[in-house]
Write a protein that holds these residues in place. Structure first.
Motif, PDB file in Angstrom:
ATOM      1  N   PHE A   1     -44.622 -16.930  15.511  1.00 14.69           N
ATOM      2  CA  PHE A   1     -43.848 -17.768  14.598  1.00 14.69           C
ATOM      3  C   PHE A   1     -42.767 -16.968  13.870  1.00 14.69           C
ATOM      4  O   PHE A   1     -41.726 -17.517  13.495  1.00 14.69           O
ATOM      5  N   GLN A   2     -42.965 -15.650  13.691  1.00 10.50           N
ATOM      6  CA  GLN A   2     -41.966 -14.832  12.983  1.00 10.50           C
ATOM      7  C   GLN A   2     -40.600 -14.889  13.647  1.00 10.50           C
ATOM      8  O   GLN A   2     -39.581 -14.662  13.002  1.00 10.50           O
ATOM      9  N   SER A   3     -40.585 -15.168  14.951  1.00 18.51           N
ATOM     10  CA  SER A   3     -39.317 -15.218  15.680  1.00 18.51           C
ATOM     11  C   SER A   3     -38.530 -16.492  15.404  1.00 18.51           C
ATOM     12  O   SER A   3     -37.376 -16.602  15.837  1.00 18.51           O
ATOM     13  N   PHE A   4     -39.133 -17.443  14.693  1.00 17.48           N
ATOM     14  CA  PHE A   4     -38.491 -18.742  14.521  1.00 17.48           C
ATOM     15  C   PHE A   4     -38.253 -19.107  13.057  1.00 17.48           C
ATOM     16  O   PHE A   4     -37.977 -20.262  12.748  1.00 17.48           O
ATOM     17  N   ILE A   5     -38.353 -18.113  12.174  1.00 14.82           N
ATOM     18  CA  ILE A   5     -38.048 -18.347  10.774  1.00 14.82           C
ATOM     19  C   ILE A   5     -36.728 -17.667  10.419  1.00 14.82           C
ATOM     20  O   ILE A   5     -36.195 -16.866  11.184  1.00 14.82           O
ATOM     21  N   ASP A   6     -36.223 -17.977   9.252  1.00 14.81           N
ATOM     22  CA  ASP A   6     -35.001 -17.357   8.758  1.00 14.81           C
ATOM     23  C   ASP A   6     -35.197 -15.841   8.712  1.00 14.81           C
ATOM     24  O   ASP A   6     -36.142 -15.355   8.089  1.00 14.81           O
ATOM     25  N   PRO A   7     -34.324 -15.068   9.373  1.00 16.86           N
ATOM     26  CA  PRO A   7     -34.482 -13.607   9.376  1.00 16.86           C
ATOM     27  C   PRO A   7     -34.493 -12.997   7.978  1.00 16.86           C
ATOM     28  O   PRO A   7     -35.026 -11.902   7.782  1.00 16.86           O
ATOM     29  N   ALA A   8     -33.939 -13.718   7.016  1.00 19.07           N
ATOM     30  CA  ALA A   8     -33.891 -13.189   5.645  1.00 19.07           C
ATOM     31  C   ALA A   8     -35.195 -13.402   4.890  1.00 19.07           C
ATOM     32  O   ALA A   8     -35.402 -12.812   3.826  1.00 19.07           O
ATOM     33  N   ALA A   9     -36.074 -14.229   5.428  1.00 16.99           N
ATOM     34  CA  ALA A   9     -37.343 -14.511   4.743  1.00 16.99           C
ATOM     35  C   ALA A   9     -38.233 -13.272   4.773  1.00 16.99           C
ATOM     36  O   ALA A   9     -38.412 -12.641   5.809  1.00 16.99           O
ATOM     37  N   LYS A  10     -38.797 -12.946   3.636  1.00 11.14           N
ATOM     38  CA  LYS A  10     -39.677 -11.786   3.519  1.00 11.14           C
ATOM     39  C   LYS A  10     -41.123 -12.267   3.434  1.00 11.14           C
ATOM     40  O   LYS A  10     -41.536 -12.850   2.439  1.00 11.14           O
ATOM     41  N   MET A  11     -41.886 -12.005   4.501  1.00 14.83           N
ATOM     42  CA  MET A  11     -43.238 -12.520   4.582  1.00 14.83           C
ATOM     43  C   MET A  11     -44.150 -11.993   3.488  1.00 14.83           C
ATOM     44  O   MET A  11     -45.107 -12.647   3.090  1.00 14.83           O
ATOM     45  N   SER A  12     -43.876 -10.797   3.011  1.00 15.06           N
ATOM     46  CA  SER A  12     -44.757 -10.185   2.025  1.00 15.06           C
ATOM     47  C   SER A  12     -44.525 -10.688   0.602  1.00 15.06           C
ATOM     48  O   SER A  12     -45.336 -10.436  -0.290  1.00 15.06           O
ATOM     49  N   GLU A  13     -43.438 -11.431   0.373  1.00 16.72           N
ATOM     50  CA  GLU A  13     -43.136 -11.913  -0.967  1.00 16.72           C
ATOM     51  C   GLU A  13     -43.712 -13.301  -1.192  1.00 16.72           C
ATOM     52  O   GLU A  13     -43.561 -14.200  -0.365  1.00 16.72           O
TER      53      GLU A  13
END
Length: 234
Positions: free
Chosen positions: A105-117
């Motif tokens: 799924f990481q390949s299909f989200i906004d590249p600017a989104a920070k998963m750890s935040e």
């Protein structure tokens, strides 16, 4: 829904088996006896090629290929498959799949989104929740587990506790001491947790063995006591 596992356990084999079962109505590795009407499935993979890998897996698992909708990552339109994009929603609206798989799924989200935040994933995944209700589609997002020693359940989800909180259902995969695979139902917002499915993979096809009350935590702790990690063999 989330399907999460470490590399080498067989996430791709499992989700293609689930997709095949829904496309054919013949049941899945999660519920082999639960048959029904064949339904349409959509998937997008940024890890494996459609023609050389995924379609072969689907056919092995008995998929009705006319019920499968996808774009290969070599397609010029593939970069437009992003959660929240108009193009992606248009595809969902046009084909009305019962299931849509995103791997990973990481390949299909906004590249600017920070998963750890905190709350970043809530914003990134909000369109999926909207589309699920609007179009009657279940979304299965495939994720890698982190490499934290002894972590289980929520702590194994790579980079983001938000993912666990947002998801209505979570499936964790791993390996038993007997070198079989398991799928542990770790979260369910709308019903009881299902028993853990034990299975083997034979010639690219998940083969159901039995169900057990043991969960991901139990297998991780057993592995820790034995001095090894689950979910790392090929």
């Amino acid at each position: 829904k989330i399907l999460a596992a470490s590399g080498g356990v067989g996430k791709g084999t499992v989700w293609t088996s689930i997709a095949a079962g829904i496309s054919s109505g013949k049941g899945t590795i999660l519920n082999p006896q639960e048959t029904g009407e064949p339904r349409r499935v959509m998937f997008f993979s940024a890890e494996d090629t459609v023609e050389e890998v995924i379609k072969k897996r689907l056919r092995k698992n008995g998929a009705i290929m006319s019920n499968i909708v996808t774009l290969d990552m070599a397609d010029d339109r593939f970069p437009r498959i992003r959660i929240g994009s108009r193009f992606f929603e248009q595809l969902i609206d046009r084909y009305r799949p019962a299931l849509c798989v995103l791997d990973p799924f990481q390949s299909f989200i906004d590249p600017a989104a920070k998963m750890s935040e905190r709350n970043q994933m809530r914003k990134a995944l909000a369109p999926l929740q909207k589309w699920a209700t609007k179009y009657g589609c279940t979304f299965l997002v495939v994720m890698h587990c982190n490499k934290m020693t002894g972590a289980y359940g929520k702590a194994r989800i790579s980079d983001s506790a938000d993912m666990w909180d947002i998801s209505r259902s979570v499936l964790m995969m791993g390996e038993t001491e007997e070198k079989q695979r398991y799928i542990s139902h770790e979260k369910s917002n709308y019903g009881r947790l299902s028993k853990t499915v034990i299975f083997d993979i034979v010639d690219g096809v998940p083969v159901y063995k039995e169900k057990t009350d043991l969960k991901d935590r139990d297998y991780i702790q057993l592995a820790s006591k034995a001095g090894r990690e689950t979910g790392t063999s090929n």
